[in-house]
Scaffold this motif. Structure first.
Motif, PDB file in Angstrom:
ATOM      1  N   ARG A  58      -7.088   7.957  -9.585  1.00 52.71           N
ATOM      2  CA  ARG A  58      -7.733   7.457  -8.379  1.00 52.71           C
ATOM      3  C   ARG A  58      -7.123   6.118  -8.003  1.00 52.71           C
ATOM      4  N   LYS A  59      -6.879   5.975  -6.746  1.00 56.74           N
ATOM      5  CA  LYS A  59      -6.334   4.714  -6.279  1.00 56.74           C
ATOM      6  C   LYS A  59      -7.497   3.807  -5.899  1.00 56.74           C
ATOM      7  N   VAL A  60      -7.643   2.774  -6.693  1.00 59.48           N
ATOM      8  CA  VAL A  60      -8.711   1.804  -6.431  1.00 59.48           C
ATOM      9  C   VAL A  60      -8.095   0.425  -6.351  1.00 59.48           C
ATOM     10  N   LEU A  61      -8.798  -0.469  -5.778  1.00 57.41           N
ATOM     11  CA  LEU A  61      -8.317  -1.843  -5.691  1.00 57.41           C
ATOM     12  C   LEU A  61      -8.383  -2.459  -7.081  1.00 57.41           C
ATOM     13  N   ASP A  62      -7.289  -3.054  -7.492  1.00 56.64           N
ATOM     14  CA  ASP A  62      -7.223  -3.656  -8.796  1.00 56.64           C
ATOM     15  C   ASP A  62      -7.691  -5.109  -8.688  1.00 56.64           C
ATOM     16  N   SER A  63      -8.823  -5.395  -9.295  1.00 61.94           N
ATOM     17  CA  SER A  63      -9.404  -6.743  -9.178  1.00 61.94           C
ATOM     18  C   SER A  63      -8.810  -7.714 -10.202  1.00 61.94           C
ATOM     19  N   ASP A  64      -7.935  -7.225 -11.073  1.00 63.59           N
ATOM     20  CA  ASP A  64      -7.349  -8.110 -12.058  1.00 63.59           C
ATOM     21  C   ASP A  64      -6.255  -9.012 -11.466  1.00 63.59           C
TER      22      ASP A  64
END
Length: 90
Positions: free
Chosen positions: A80-86
Motif C-alpha cells: 500500500r502506498k501511504v505517506l511516510d511520516s518518518d
C-alpha cells in the motif's frame, strides 16, 4: 444408519493397524480421513480390493489422496502506498 454401513465396510476392508491409523487421521484431519474412507468404499464396491488393506497399503492410498487434493499455497503481497511520516521535510 449410513455411518454404520460405512464402518462395517471399512472393518471388512482394513486390517487392525490400518483402522487404527485411519482413526488417528480422523482426529487430526477429518476431511482427509473422509476422503480416504470414500476412496476405500468405492474400491470395495467395484471389487478392486483383493483382501484386507494393510497399514502400508493405507499409507500409499493416503499419499494418492494427498496428491489429488494438494493445495498450492501462494503468498501475495499487497503493498500500500501511504505517506511516510518518518521523513522530515525541513
Amino acid at each position: 444408519r449410513e455411518a454404520e454401513i460405512r464402518n462395517t465396510i471399512l472393518a471388512q476392508v482394513l486390517d487392525q493397524a490400518a483402522r487404527a491409523r485411519l482413526s488417528n487421521l480422523a482426529l487430526v484431519k477429518p476431511d482427509k480421513a473422509k476422503a480416504v474412507e470414500n476412496y476405500l468404499i468405492q474400491m470395495a464396491r467395484f471389487g478392486q480390493l483383493a483382501g484386507k488393506v494393510s497399514e502400508q497399503g493405507l499409507i500409499e492410498i493416503l499419499e494418492k489422496v494427498s496428491q489429488q487434493t494438494e493445495k498450492k499455497t501462494t503468498v501475495k503481497f499487497n503493498r500500500r502506498k501511504v505517506l511516510d511520516s518518518d521523513e522530515e521535510d525541513d
